[in-house]
Motif scaffolding. Structure first.
Motif, PDB file in Angstrom:
ATOM      1  N   GLN A 194       0.811  -1.219   0.000  1.00 30.18           N
ATOM      2  CA  GLN A 194       0.000   0.000   0.000  1.00 30.18           C
ATOM      3  C   GLN A 194       0.848   1.274   0.000  1.00 30.18           C
ATOM      4  O   GLN A 194       0.310   2.379   0.113  1.00 30.18           O
ATOM      5  CB  GLN A 194      -0.933   0.001   1.210  1.00 30.18           C
ATOM      6  CG  GLN A 194      -1.949  -1.118   1.216  1.00 30.18           C
ATOM      7  CD  GLN A 194      -2.839  -1.092   2.440  1.00 30.18           C
ATOM      8  OE1 GLN A 194      -3.071  -0.043   3.042  1.00 30.18           O
ATOM      9  NE2 GLN A 194      -3.352  -2.246   2.831  1.00 30.18           N
ATOM     10  N   ILE A 195       2.157   1.123  -0.129  1.00 31.18           N
ATOM     11  CA  ILE A 195       3.036   2.290  -0.073  1.00 31.18           C
ATOM     12  C   ILE A 195       2.655   3.369  -1.091  1.00 31.18           C
ATOM     13  O   ILE A 195       2.622   4.560  -0.739  1.00 31.18           O
ATOM     14  CB  ILE A 195       4.510   1.865  -0.240  1.00 31.18           C
ATOM     15  CG1 ILE A 195       4.988   1.160   1.037  1.00 31.18           C
ATOM     16  CG2 ILE A 195       5.400   3.071  -0.543  1.00 31.18           C
ATOM     17  CD1 ILE A 195       6.408   0.634   0.966  1.00 31.18           C
ATOM     18  N   PRO A 196       2.364   3.026  -2.353  1.00 29.06           N
ATOM     19  CA  PRO A 196       1.983   4.083  -3.306  1.00 29.06           C
ATOM     20  C   PRO A 196       0.772   4.891  -2.827  1.00 29.06           C
ATOM     21  O   PRO A 196       0.747   6.130  -2.953  1.00 29.06           O
ATOM     22  CB  PRO A 196       1.673   3.308  -4.586  1.00 29.06           C
ATOM     23  CG  PRO A 196       2.521   2.080  -4.482  1.00 29.06           C
ATOM     24  CD  PRO A 196       2.476   1.710  -3.027  1.00 29.06           C
ATOM     25  N   GLU A 197      -0.222   4.211  -2.254  1.00 33.06           N
ATOM     26  CA  GLU A 197      -1.411   4.910  -1.764  1.00 33.06           C
ATOM     27  C   GLU A 197      -1.069   5.768  -0.543  1.00 33.06           C
ATOM     28  O   GLU A 197      -1.539   6.905  -0.413  1.00 33.06           O
ATOM     29  CB  GLU A 197      -2.494   3.898  -1.388  1.00 33.06           C
ATOM     30  CG  GLU A 197      -2.974   3.022  -2.536  1.00 33.06           C
ATOM     31  CD  GLU A 197      -3.835   1.872  -2.024  1.00 33.06           C
ATOM     32  OE1 GLU A 197      -4.554   2.056  -1.033  1.00 33.06           O
ATOM     33  OE2 GLU A 197      -3.769   0.792  -2.633  1.00 33.06           O
ATOM     34  N   ILE A 198      -0.266   5.211   0.351  1.00 33.11           N
ATOM     35  CA  ILE A 198       0.119   5.946   1.562  1.00 33.11           C
ATOM     36  C   ILE A 198       0.893   7.208   1.189  1.00 33.11           C
ATOM     37  O   ILE A 198       0.641   8.296   1.737  1.00 33.11           O
ATOM     38  CB  ILE A 198       0.971   5.048   2.483  1.00 33.11           C
ATOM     39  CG1 ILE A 198       0.130   3.881   3.012  1.00 33.11           C
ATOM     40  CG2 ILE A 198       1.552   5.859   3.642  1.00 33.11           C
ATOM     41  CD1 ILE A 198       0.940   2.801   3.711  1.00 33.11           C
ATOM     42  N   MET A 199       1.821   7.083   0.252  1.00 32.37           N
ATOM     43  CA  MET A 199       2.618   8.230  -0.169  1.00 32.37           C
ATOM     44  C   MET A 199       1.771   9.267  -0.892  1.00 32.37           C
ATOM     45  O   MET A 199       1.938  10.481  -0.685  1.00 32.37           O
ATOM     46  CB  MET A 199       3.762   7.756  -1.063  1.00 32.37           C
ATOM     47  CG  MET A 199       4.863   7.015  -0.321  1.00 32.37           C
ATOM     48  SD  MET A 199       5.796   8.098   0.790  1.00 32.37           S
ATOM     49  CE  MET A 199       6.662   9.117  -0.403  1.00 32.37           C
ATOM     50  N   ALA A 200       0.859   8.808  -1.722  1.00 32.38           N
ATOM     51  CA  ALA A 200       0.002   9.746  -2.461  1.00 32.38           C
ATOM     52  C   ALA A 200      -0.844  10.569  -1.498  1.00 32.38           C
ATOM     53  O   ALA A 200      -1.019  11.784  -1.673  1.00 32.38           O
ATOM     54  CB  ALA A 200      -0.887   8.986  -3.436  1.00 32.38           C
TER      55      ALA A 200
END
Length: 220
Positions: A194-200
């Motif tokens: 989920q890193i891309p979502e967390i960063m976004a």
């Protein structure tokens, strides 16, 4: 012209390797859109020689504060420590906006941040003692903390174990700062997919925070 002090606290001195610095860069880009003439002063703490409270510093401060000694009566080593401490504090004070970018390690921020902050607590320079208690002198300044977290600290059983953001906010508040809500990206070790979502999400919050910080011109 306003000045923004951008303080990064991570041995990864490469934006490609630091998620916190990636979020911080988004903040800076938006802030510069809102205040194109802002001067950015970047302090990367791991590239700096941060004075520590060693024996020379300890005795130098004691001699000046309650032992009745003057600066000229200090040893050469003690004078050097005091000069370095005040030089760092002067650079810190000479700003209007402040952005701290840190990770949380083992419940708190990297130790170098504490060493850095130790140089800022100077009586009658950054705070003073009054009959009502200590009073911060660094007023009319805005600060924000951008923090990356491998775990979840905003809710659940780890809430009371987060001492990085909590300590920084207390320290800056003590010195008189106006503090904005912290921008954090958390759970990246727990939920790597989920890193891309967390960063976004964190980057979007950083953009809005930059707009809010830049809204009012402050003069320290």
């Amino acid at each position: 012209m306003s000045k923004l002090l951008y303080i990064t606290v991570n041995p990864k001195n490469d934006i490609k390797l630091s998620k916190g610095m990636q979020i911080g860069e988004v903040f800076l880009e938006e802030f510069k859109k809102q205040q194109p003439d802002v001067e950015i002063d970047h302090m990367h703490l791991y590239d700096m020689d941060i004075p520590e409270i060693d024996m020379d510093m300890l005795y130098a401060r004691a001699k000046l504060s309650f032992m009745g000694k003057t600066f000229d009566e200090l040893s050469e080593a003690e004078q050097t420590q005091i000069k370095n401490m005040h030089a760092l504090a002067d650079r810190f004070i000479d700003a209007d906006y402040y952005v701290f970018v840190t990770p949380i390690w083992n419940l708190g921020s990297p130790a170098i941040l504490k060493s850095f902050l130790d140089n800022l607590f100077i009586v009658n320079k950054t705070f003073t003692n009054t009959a009502e208690g200590p009073k911060g002198l660094l007023t009319n300044r805005k600060a924000i903390h951008i923090q990356t977290r491998g775990g979840i600290y905003s809710t659940g059983p780890m809430v009371d174990f987060e001492f990085g953001d909590r300590f920084l906010r207390k320290a800056l508040g003590f010195l008189g700062f106006e503090l904005m809500d912290t921008v954090f990206a958390e759970g990246m070790d727990h939920f790597p997919k989920q890193i891309p979502e967390i960063m976004a999400k964190a980057k979007a919050q950083a953009v809005e925070a930059a707009k809010e910080m830049a809204k009012e011109t402050v003069t320290a």
